[in-house]
Design an enzyme around this catalytic site. Sequence first.
Site, PDB file in Angstrom:
ATOM      1  N   ASN A  12      -2.583   4.206   0.653  1.00  0.00           N
ATOM      2  CA  ASN A  12      -3.662   4.327   1.699  1.00  0.00           C
ATOM      3  C   ASN A  12      -2.920   5.021   2.715  1.00  0.00           C
ATOM      4  O   ASN A  12      -1.990   4.606   3.617  1.00  0.00           O
ATOM      5  CB  ASN A  12      -3.975   2.871   2.050  1.00  0.00           C
ATOM      6  CG  ASN A  12      -5.134   3.061   3.226  1.00  0.00           C
ATOM      7  OD1 ASN A  12      -5.443   3.840   3.272  1.00  0.00           O
ATOM      8  ND2 ASN A  12      -5.000   1.763   3.787  1.00  0.00           N
ATOM      9  N   TRP A  13      -3.458   6.222   3.125  1.00  0.00           N
ATOM     10  CA  TRP A  13      -2.804   7.255   4.164  1.00  0.00           C
ATOM     11  C   TRP A  13      -3.400   6.690   5.557  1.00  0.00           C
ATOM     12  O   TRP A  13      -3.172   7.216   6.443  1.00  0.00           O
ATOM     13  CB  TRP A  13      -3.101   8.540   3.555  1.00  0.00           C
ATOM     14  CG  TRP A  13      -2.113   9.155   2.666  1.00  0.00           C
ATOM     15  CD1 TRP A  13      -1.196   8.449   1.994  1.00  0.00           C
ATOM     16  CD2 TRP A  13      -1.886  10.389   2.663  1.00  0.00           C
ATOM     17  NE1 TRP A  13      -0.426   9.343   1.383  1.00  0.00           N
ATOM     18  CE2 TRP A  13      -0.796  10.619   1.676  1.00  0.00           C
ATOM     19  CE3 TRP A  13      -2.419  11.658   3.134  1.00  0.00           C
ATOM     20  CZ2 TRP A  13      -0.156  11.842   1.174  1.00  0.00           C
ATOM     21  CZ3 TRP A  13      -2.069  12.895   2.762  1.00  0.00           C
ATOM     22  CH2 TRP A  13      -0.848  13.116   1.806  1.00  0.00           C
ATOM     23  N   LYS A  14      -4.603   6.110   5.422  1.00  0.00           N
ATOM     24  CA  LYS A  14      -5.156   5.397   6.479  1.00  0.00           C
ATOM     25  C   LYS A  14      -5.726   6.883   7.599  1.00  0.00           C
ATOM     26  O   LYS A  14      -6.032   7.711   7.008  1.00  0.00           O
ATOM     27  CB  LYS A  14      -4.024   4.510   7.417  1.00  0.00           C
ATOM     28  CG  LYS A  14      -3.587   3.435   6.534  1.00  0.00           C
ATOM     29  CD  LYS A  14      -2.952   2.293   7.203  1.00  0.00           C
ATOM     30  CE  LYS A  14      -2.617   1.195   6.329  1.00  0.00           C
ATOM     31  NZ  LYS A  14      -2.141  -0.182   6.998  1.00  0.00           N
ATOM     32  N   HIS A  95     -10.833  -3.233   4.074  1.00  0.00           N
ATOM     33  CA  HIS A  95      -9.480  -3.389   4.771  1.00  0.00           C
ATOM     34  C   HIS A  95      -9.391  -4.024   5.893  1.00  0.00           C
ATOM     35  O   HIS A  95     -10.224  -3.964   6.797  1.00  0.00           O
ATOM     36  CB  HIS A  95      -8.885  -1.896   4.632  1.00  0.00           C
ATOM     37  CG  HIS A  95      -7.321  -1.933   4.992  1.00  0.00           C
ATOM     38  ND1 HIS A  95      -6.881  -2.001   6.198  1.00  0.00           N
ATOM     39  CD2 HIS A  95      -6.343  -1.582   4.208  1.00  0.00           C
ATOM     40  CE1 HIS A  95      -5.586  -1.988   6.484  1.00  0.00           C
ATOM     41  NE2 HIS A  95      -5.300  -1.713   4.861  1.00  0.00           N
ATOM     42  N   GLU A  97      -8.036  -3.517   8.590  1.00  0.00           N
ATOM     43  CA  GLU A  97      -8.393  -2.354   9.915  1.00  0.00           C
ATOM     44  C   GLU A  97      -9.796  -2.090  10.220  1.00  0.00           C
ATOM     45  O   GLU A  97     -10.191  -1.931  11.224  1.00  0.00           O
ATOM     46  CB  GLU A  97      -7.333  -1.247   9.690  1.00  0.00           C
ATOM     47  CG  GLU A  97      -5.901  -1.736   9.987  1.00  0.00           C
ATOM     48  CD  GLU A  97      -5.011  -0.881   9.089  1.00  0.00           C
ATOM     49  OE1 GLU A  97      -5.311   0.252   8.662  1.00  0.00           O
ATOM     50  OE2 GLU A  97      -3.744  -1.231   8.896  1.00  0.00           O
ATOM     51  N   GLU A 165      -3.831  -8.486   1.263  1.00  0.00           N
ATOM     52  CA  GLU A 165      -3.043  -8.283   2.291  1.00  0.00           C
ATOM     53  C   GLU A 165      -3.077  -9.092   3.516  1.00  0.00           C
ATOM     54  O   GLU A 165      -3.922  -8.947   4.362  1.00  0.00           O
ATOM     55  CB  GLU A 165      -3.650  -6.808   2.626  1.00  0.00           C
ATOM     56  CG  GLU A 165      -3.416  -5.624   1.699  1.00  0.00           C
ATOM     57  CD  GLU A 165      -3.427  -4.306   2.388  1.00  0.00           C
ATOM     58  OE1 GLU A 165      -2.693  -3.756   2.018  1.00  0.00           O
ATOM     59  OE2 GLU A 165      -4.228  -4.055   3.146  1.00  0.00           O
ATOM     60  N   GLY A 171       2.224  -3.084   8.062  1.00  0.00           N
ATOM     61  CA  GLY A 171       2.936  -2.234   9.222  1.00  0.00           C
ATOM     62  C   GLY A 171       4.155  -2.761   9.760  1.00  0.00           C
ATOM     63  O   GLY A 171       4.447  -2.384  10.710  1.00  0.00           O
ATOM     64  N   SER A 210       3.657  -4.021   3.935  1.00  0.00           N
ATOM     65  CA  SER A 210       5.192  -3.490   3.955  1.00  0.00           C
ATOM     66  C   SER A 210       5.821  -3.522   2.525  1.00  0.00           C
ATOM     67  O   SER A 210       6.922  -4.224   2.541  1.00  0.00           O
ATOM     68  CB  SER A 210       5.761  -4.467   4.885  1.00  0.00           C
ATOM     69  OG  SER A 210       5.310  -4.711   6.145  1.00  0.00           O
ATOM     70  N   GLY A 231       0.865   1.169   2.353  1.00  0.00           N
ATOM     71  CA  GLY A 231       0.411   1.936   3.375  1.00  0.00           C
ATOM     72  C   GLY A 231       1.298   2.928   3.751  1.00  0.00           C
ATOM     73  O   GLY A 231       1.625   4.218   3.298  1.00  0.00           O
ATOM     74  N   GLY A 232       2.518   2.784   4.815  1.00  0.00           N
ATOM     75  CA  GLY A 232       3.131   3.790   5.385  1.00  0.00           C
ATOM     76  C   GLY A 232       4.126   4.467   4.381  1.00  0.00           C
ATOM     77  O   GLY A 232       4.371   5.643   4.262  1.00  0.00           O
TER      78      GLY A 232
HETATM   79  O1  LIG Z   1      -3.621  -0.569   2.655  1.00  0.00           O
HETATM   80  C1  LIG Z   1      -2.191  -0.617   3.107  1.00  0.00           C
HETATM   81  C2  LIG Z   1      -1.918  -1.864   3.795  1.00  0.00           C
HETATM   82  O2  LIG Z   1      -2.571  -1.849   4.841  1.00  0.00           O
HETATM   83  C3  LIG Z   1      -0.202  -1.683   3.881  1.00  0.00           C
HETATM   84  O3  LIG Z   1       0.359  -0.999   5.089  1.00  0.00           O
HETATM   85  P1  LIG Z   1       1.916  -0.923   5.140  1.00  0.00           P
HETATM   86  O4  LIG Z   1       2.321  -0.818   3.650  1.00  0.00           O
HETATM   87  O5  LIG Z   1       2.382   0.067   5.921  1.00  0.00           O
HETATM   88  O6  LIG Z   1       2.210  -2.426   5.387  1.00  0.00           O
END
Ligand SMILES: O=C[C@H](O)COP(=O)(O)O
Length: 249
Positions: A12-14, A95, A97, A165, A171, A210, A231-232
């Site tokens: 997920n590139w957000k 999600h 967010e 999640e 994050g 994470s 994510g990251g």
């Molecule tokens: O969609 C992915 C998640 O929100 C996890 O993000 P993260 O891997 O940066 O903690």
Amino acid sequence: MTPGIRPLIAGNWKMNGLSADLGELAAMGEGAFGGAEGLICVPATLLSRASDALAGSKLRLGGEDCHGAASGAHTGDVSAEMLADAGASHVLVGHSERRTDHGESDAVVADKAKAAWRAGLTAVICIGETKEEREGGKTLSVLSSQIPGSVPAEATAANTVVAYEPVWAIGTGLTPTVEDITEAHRHIRTELKTLLGDEADKMRLLYGGSVKPGNATELLSIENVDGALVGGASLKAVDFLAIAAACPS
Ligand SMILES: O=C[C@H](O)COP(=O)(O)O
């Protein structure tokens, strides 16, 4: 992992990614996912060009959100049909967010999941507790409420993936213990079984929060963890592919 379920490693590139990053995506598309399926969810602005960059690759593309309606007067929103038209096969819904930044309720999330199916997309429905809920001992009751609220009763293993999640793990570099993830995923499977019957046994349950190359082997070996939502660490091909490589074969 669940025997008989093919794992899914989803990125997920957000709100990250410009055309300059399409090369990174192409490198992911050329990588090996072993026995797993690979999916990368990118901003809507990149989908069409990402689809071109991944031509011939088995890496699937997803959107990060969709509106419940197919079209209409919803300035700034993107429909599931538009995502499919741009090359997506999946879309994230609910999600944390989106739930936090846009006040999305379980009912809105369920509506978005149905919109995804209407467009022929697989819905990746996200759930998870906040830090306060975790500290208040409410994790399982939050999941018990989010599942029937966000997952429509028509969900199947083919049209839906559920991603757990914990909000406080996103994050932050923090992850729940193996025991806590085991308990949460077992609980999610049980709640889905109540809602969907035997279909729940085949549904993929992803863990997100994470996930990194350094902890992927441990996280992906947990019972009822059928992949990851990353994510990251999905922004760099080398990291994302290392996580995929950690999937038990
Ligand atoms: O969609 C992915 C998640 O929100 C996890 O993000 P993260 O891997 O940066 O903690």
